[in-house]
Design a protein around this motif. Structure first.
Motif, mmCIF file in Angstrom:
data_model
loop_
_atom_site.group_PDB
_atom_site.id
_atom_site.type_symbol
_atom_site.label_atom_id
_atom_site.label_comp_id
_atom_site.label_asym_id
_atom_site.label_seq_id
_atom_site.Cartn_x
_atom_site.Cartn_y
_atom_site.Cartn_z
ATOM 1 N N ILE A 140 3.876 0.803 0.513
ATOM 2 C CA ILE A 140 4.058 0.619 1.799
ATOM 3 C C ILE A 140 4.904 -0.407 1.704
ATOM 4 C CG2 ILE A 140 2.101 -1.233 2.216
ATOM 5 C CD1 ILE A 140 1.903 0.237 4.995
ATOM 6 N N LYS A 141 5.318 -1.137 0.403
ATOM 7 C CA LYS A 141 6.462 -2.251 0.604
ATOM 8 C C LYS A 141 6.148 -3.533 1.378
ATOM 9 C CE LYS A 141 8.901 0.366 -1.981
ATOM 10 N NZ LYS A 141 8.695 0.295 -3.477
ATOM 11 N N ILE A 142 4.686 -3.930 1.365
ATOM 12 C CA ILE A 142 4.255 -4.968 1.795
ATOM 13 C C ILE A 142 3.338 -5.890 0.888
ATOM 14 C CG2 ILE A 142 2.461 -6.090 3.477
ATOM 15 C CD1 ILE A 142 3.247 -3.664 5.516
ATOM 16 N N GLY A 143 3.354 -6.911 0.684
ATOM 17 C CA GLY A 143 2.525 -8.003 -0.096
ATOM 18 C C GLY A 143 3.455 -9.223 -0.382
ATOM 19 N N ALA B 159 4.867 -1.718 12.069
ATOM 20 C CA ALA B 159 4.038 -0.899 11.544
ATOM 21 C C ALA B 159 3.677 0.261 12.780
ATOM 22 C CB ALA B 159 2.476 -1.485 11.269
ATOM 23 N N LYS B 160 3.644 1.542 12.212
ATOM 24 C CA LYS B 160 3.815 2.711 13.109
ATOM 25 C C LYS B 160 2.864 3.949 12.519
ATOM 26 C CE LYS B 160 7.026 6.091 15.492
ATOM 27 N NZ LYS B 160 8.341 6.269 15.490
ATOM 28 N N PHE C 47 -1.778 8.321 8.725
ATOM 29 C CA PHE C 47 -0.750 7.445 7.902
ATOM 30 C C PHE C 47 -0.137 6.530 9.046
ATOM 31 C CE2 PHE C 47 -1.402 10.937 5.191
ATOM 32 C CZ PHE C 47 -0.907 10.631 4.007
ATOM 33 N N ILE C 48 -0.049 5.287 8.427
ATOM 34 C CA ILE C 48 0.726 4.174 9.195
ATOM 35 C C ILE C 48 1.964 3.899 8.047
ATOM 36 C CG2 ILE C 48 0.999 1.555 9.420
ATOM 37 C CD1 ILE C 48 -2.183 1.952 10.270
ATOM 38 N N VAL C 49 3.160 3.909 8.672
ATOM 39 C CA VAL C 49 4.568 3.752 7.984
ATOM 40 C C VAL C 49 5.058 2.500 8.243
ATOM 41 C CG1 VAL C 49 4.972 6.181 7.803
ATOM 42 C CG2 VAL C 49 5.914 5.047 9.848
ATOM 43 N N ASN C 50 5.726 1.804 7.268
ATOM 44 C CA ASN C 50 6.494 0.452 7.582
ATOM 45 C C ASN C 50 7.870 0.918 8.082
ATOM 46 O OD1 ASN C 50 7.880 -1.650 7.045
ATOM 47 N ND2 ASN C 50 6.994 -2.233 5.183
ATOM 48 N N GLU C 51 8.189 0.481 9.125
ATOM 49 C CA GLU C 51 9.596 0.986 9.901
ATOM 50 C C GLU C 51 10.708 -0.114 9.546
ATOM 51 O OE1 GLU C 51 10.237 3.556 12.864
ATOM 52 O OE2 GLU C 51 8.752 4.095 11.046
#
Length: 301
Positions: free
Chosen positions: A28-31, A252-253, A261-265
């Motif tokens: 998700i490219k978060i952290g 977040a969408k 599913f939650i996607v990283n916009e």
């Protein structure tokens, strides 16, 4: 921290980095950054890593390919150990395989199907590691890891390694004994596969992969299924019926392709995703009196 890094380097445990951004290691490219990031080069390197970290009372987290993971923007204190290269060995025998916890599940399923080995076709579209799949009892299309696992070599927080049989893993829906009762991580797995018709198995896996590509938003940064299915209901359908598809908080969408599913916009934060998860939980309880439980692993300090 310098002393710990020195000890790890001297022990030749594998790759050792300081302040490594964990967004580079989650789908998700978060952290944010890990104080210490280690990718062991072998099971022996992993054991040495745990011994050294425990000697300095360093908090330890273990990750795989980061496909079912949420990590805060401030990162994680202590050490993060990644099961990747170095723990991705594969040994094939007549009726079973022995595979490292860092081995990519999709790659394994693809290789085995092309060799006419039946049992892993369901995993053809699951983008995690073998270790993570065992830990979560990953599954799809009516099958899961519990159907093929013979035994698992488990790393416990005190640094001990122990083989657990399929029965001892206490598998249930998206759950194993490693998540709660005996917190630990799958370092190696022995899987039982059957010989079958190669063309038939390859075609079956292709069908499953195509289905995932058409129904799940893996072309966008995401963390896989956010919620466990509250059986007999399905999380994605509940979210869809509640009119939440496309709902967005910050970057977040909720995917318009699949409600679970939650996607990283592009600029989503950990807080955006957590706020969206809370909104979904509250909405589904209010509308359907159904409690939603997360499937995604959330690591916090």
């Amino acid at each position: 921290m310098e002393t710990i890094i020195q000890k790890l380097t001297e022990a030749n445990v594998g790759k050792v980095k300081e302040n490594e951004l964990l967004s580079k290691h989650t789908t998700i490219k978060i952290g944010g950054p890990a104080d210490l990031f280690i990718e062991p080069n072998s099971i022996e390197g992993l054991k040495k890593t745990i011994e050294i970290l425990n000697a300095f009372n360093t908090p330890i987290r273990v990750i795989g390919r980061g496909s079912n993971l949420l990590i805060p923007d401030e990162g994680l204190r202590g050490a993060v150990i990644k099961f990747g290269v170095g723990l991705d060995h594969l040994e094939e025998n007549e009726d079973h395989i022995t595979v490292g916890g860092g081995y990519p599940l999709v790659k394994l399923a693809t290789i085995m199907s092309r060799k006419g080995k039946r049992g892993l076709a369901f995993a053809g579209g699951i983008p995690g590691s073998v270790g993570g799949a065992v830990y979560m009892n990953a599954g799809a299309h009516g099958s899961d890891m519990s159907n093929i696992l013979v035994k698992s070599l488990v790393l416990f927080p005190d640094g001990t390694l122990e083989w657990l049989t399929n029965k001892e893993m206490k598998f249930s829906y998206r759950t194993s004994v490693l998540q709660e009762e005996r917190r630990g991580y799958c370092v190696e797995a022995v899987l039982k596969l059957e010989n079958g018709d190669k063309e038939e198995i390859v075609e079956e896996m292709k069908k499953y992969k195509d289905y995932r590509r058409d129904t799940q938003p893996w072309s966008h940064p995401c963390c896989g299924s956010v919620f466990r299915n509250p059986l007999p209901n399905h999380a994605g359908k509940l979210v869809q019926d509640a009119g939440l598809k496309g709902y967005q908080i910050g970057g977040a969408k909720i995917s318009e392709l699949h409600g679970n599913f939650i996607v990283n916009e592009g600029n989503a934060t950990f807080e955006d995703v957590m706020a969206l998860i809370d909104h979904i939980k509250k909405t589904i309880v209010e509308k359907y009196d159904v409690k939603m439980e997360t499937e995604v692993e959330i690591l916090e300090n």
